[in-house]
Design a protein around this motif. Structure first.
Motif, short mmCIF file in Angstrom:
data_model
loop_
_atom_site.label_atom_id
_atom_site.label_comp_id
_atom_site.label_asym_id
_atom_site.label_seq_id
_atom_site.Cartn_x
_atom_site.Cartn_y
_atom_site.Cartn_z
N ASP A 112 0.82 -1.21 0.00
CA ASP A 112 0.00 0.00 0.00
C ASP A 112 0.85 1.27 0.00
O ASP A 112 0.39 2.32 -0.41
CB ASP A 112 -0.94 0.02 1.20
CG ASP A 112 -1.94 -1.12 1.18
OD1 ASP A 112 -2.16 -1.71 0.10
OD2 ASP A 112 -2.49 -1.44 2.25
N TYR A 113 2.09 1.18 0.48
CA TYR A 113 2.99 2.33 0.50
C TYR A 113 3.94 2.37 -0.70
O TYR A 113 4.68 3.32 -0.87
CB TYR A 113 3.82 2.35 1.80
CG TYR A 113 3.00 2.75 2.99
CD1 TYR A 113 2.70 4.08 3.23
CD2 TYR A 113 2.49 1.79 3.86
CE1 TYR A 113 1.93 4.46 4.31
CE2 TYR A 113 1.72 2.16 4.95
CZ TYR A 113 1.45 3.50 5.16
OH TYR A 113 0.67 3.86 6.23
N LEU A 114 3.92 1.32 -1.50
CA LEU A 114 4.82 1.24 -2.65
C LEU A 114 4.28 2.06 -3.81
O LEU A 114 3.12 1.91 -4.20
CB LEU A 114 4.98 -0.22 -3.06
CG LEU A 114 6.04 -0.52 -4.10
CD1 LEU A 114 7.43 -0.18 -3.56
CD2 LEU A 114 5.98 -1.99 -4.49
N TYR A 115 5.12 2.92 -4.35
CA TYR A 115 4.74 3.74 -5.49
C TYR A 115 5.17 3.08 -6.80
O TYR A 115 4.40 3.00 -7.75
CB TYR A 115 5.38 5.13 -5.37
CG TYR A 115 5.10 6.03 -6.53
CD1 TYR A 115 3.83 6.57 -6.72
CD2 TYR A 115 6.10 6.32 -7.46
CE1 TYR A 115 3.57 7.39 -7.81
CE2 TYR A 115 5.84 7.14 -8.54
CZ TYR A 115 4.58 7.67 -8.71
OH TYR A 115 4.32 8.47 -9.79
N SER A 116 6.41 2.59 -6.84
CA SER A 116 6.92 1.93 -8.04
C SER A 116 8.16 1.13 -7.70
O SER A 116 8.70 1.22 -6.58
CB SER A 116 7.25 2.96 -9.13
OG SER A 116 8.35 3.77 -8.74
N HIS A 147 5.69 6.00 -1.41
CA HIS A 147 4.99 7.28 -1.35
C HIS A 147 5.60 8.13 -0.22
O HIS A 147 6.01 7.57 0.80
CB HIS A 147 3.49 7.07 -1.06
CG HIS A 147 2.74 6.48 -2.20
ND1 HIS A 147 2.36 7.22 -3.30
CD2 HIS A 147 2.30 5.22 -2.42
CE1 HIS A 147 1.71 6.45 -4.15
NE2 HIS A 147 1.67 5.22 -3.64
N PRO A 148 5.64 9.46 -0.41
CA PRO A 148 6.10 10.33 0.67
C PRO A 148 5.22 10.15 1.91
O PRO A 148 4.04 9.86 1.76
CB PRO A 148 5.95 11.74 0.10
CG PRO A 148 5.94 11.53 -1.38
CD PRO A 148 5.32 10.19 -1.61
N PRO A 149 5.73 10.24 3.07
CA PRO A 149 7.08 10.67 3.45
C PRO A 149 8.07 9.52 3.55
O PRO A 149 9.15 9.68 4.10
CB PRO A 149 6.86 11.28 4.83
CG PRO A 149 5.76 10.45 5.42
CD PRO A 149 4.87 10.11 4.24
N TYR A 150 7.76 8.36 2.99
CA TYR A 150 8.62 7.19 3.11
C TYR A 150 9.49 6.98 1.87
O TYR A 150 10.09 5.94 1.70
CB TYR A 150 7.76 5.94 3.40
CG TYR A 150 6.87 6.17 4.58
CD1 TYR A 150 7.40 6.27 5.86
CD2 TYR A 150 5.50 6.36 4.41
CE1 TYR A 150 6.59 6.53 6.95
CE2 TYR A 150 4.69 6.62 5.51
CZ TYR A 150 5.24 6.70 6.76
OH TYR A 150 4.45 6.97 7.84
N ASN A 151 9.58 8.00 1.02
CA ASN A 151 10.32 7.88 -0.22
C ASN A 151 11.84 7.87 0.00
O ASN A 151 12.59 7.69 -0.95
CB ASN A 151 9.92 8.98 -1.21
CG ASN A 151 9.95 10.36 -0.61
OD1 ASN A 151 9.76 10.52 0.59
ND2 ASN A 151 10.19 11.35 -1.43
N ASN A 152 12.30 8.01 1.24
CA ASN A 152 13.73 7.94 1.51
C ASN A 152 14.18 6.53 1.92
O ASN A 152 15.36 6.31 2.16
CB ASN A 152 14.12 8.94 2.61
CG ASN A 152 13.40 8.66 3.91
OD1 ASN A 152 12.40 7.95 3.94
ND2 ASN A 152 13.89 9.24 4.99
N LEU A 153 13.25 5.58 2.00
CA LEU A 153 13.61 4.21 2.34
C LEU A 153 14.44 3.60 1.22
O LEU A 153 14.17 3.82 0.04
CB LEU A 153 12.35 3.37 2.56
CG LEU A 153 11.49 3.72 3.76
CD1 LEU A 153 10.22 2.88 3.77
CD2 LEU A 153 12.28 3.53 5.05
N ASN A 154 15.43 2.82 1.60
CA ASN A 154 16.32 2.20 0.62
C ASN A 154 16.13 0.68 0.68
O ASN A 154 16.83 -0.01 1.41
CB ASN A 154 17.77 2.58 0.90
CG ASN A 154 18.71 2.08 -0.17
OD1 ASN A 154 18.29 1.71 -1.26
ND2 ASN A 154 19.99 2.07 0.15
#
Length: 128
Positions: free
Chosen positions: A89-93, A103-110
């Motif tokens: 559900d939080y995955l954008y691509s 998705h932001p604000p989690y777009n800094n996860l590696n």
């Protein structure tokens, strides 16, 4: 017995958003919504899974928890690699280098998905 149509198969996979998950942590029972879970990560040094939640909260799950148990909690959870299970559900691509973009604000996860699990994810998404 009649085979199920794709729509019937999809409807079986849909879960109510407000359904609570119950997880045993080292400090007790954690009750939360699926939307609070961002990802799970296995910590080899602790020999246990940790759950990463919204609000920068992290809880250590009991050592008896295995990946299969986590994946059975929700259809939104998929294994990205041997050590990470992600809430889709939080995955954008997923980019061409197999890096997960959230998705932001989690777009800094590696987090990188392995080729094996990427193929399984594609098969699952094609299925629905």
């Amino acid at each position: 017995m009649n085979p199920k149509t794709p729509i019937e198969q999809f409807n079986q996979r849909v879960e109510p958003e407000d359904r609570r998950l119950a997880l045993h942590t080292v400090t007790g029972l954690l009750l939360l919504k699926r939307s609070e879970v961002i990802y799970f990560q296995y910590d080899d040094s602790l020999r246990s899974w940790q759950i990463h939640l919204t609000g920068n909260r992290v809880s250590k799950l009991r050592t008896c928890m295995v990946a299969r148990n986590i994946l059975e909690l929700s259809l939104s959870f998929f294994q990205a690699n041997q050590f990470v299970i992600v809430n889709i559900d939080y995955l954008y691509s997923i980019d061409t280098n197999l890096h997960c973009v959230f998705h932001p604000p989690y777009n800094n996860l590696n987090i990188t998905i392995s080729r094996t699990y990427y193929q399984k994810l594609k098969e699952t998404l094609n299925f629905i």
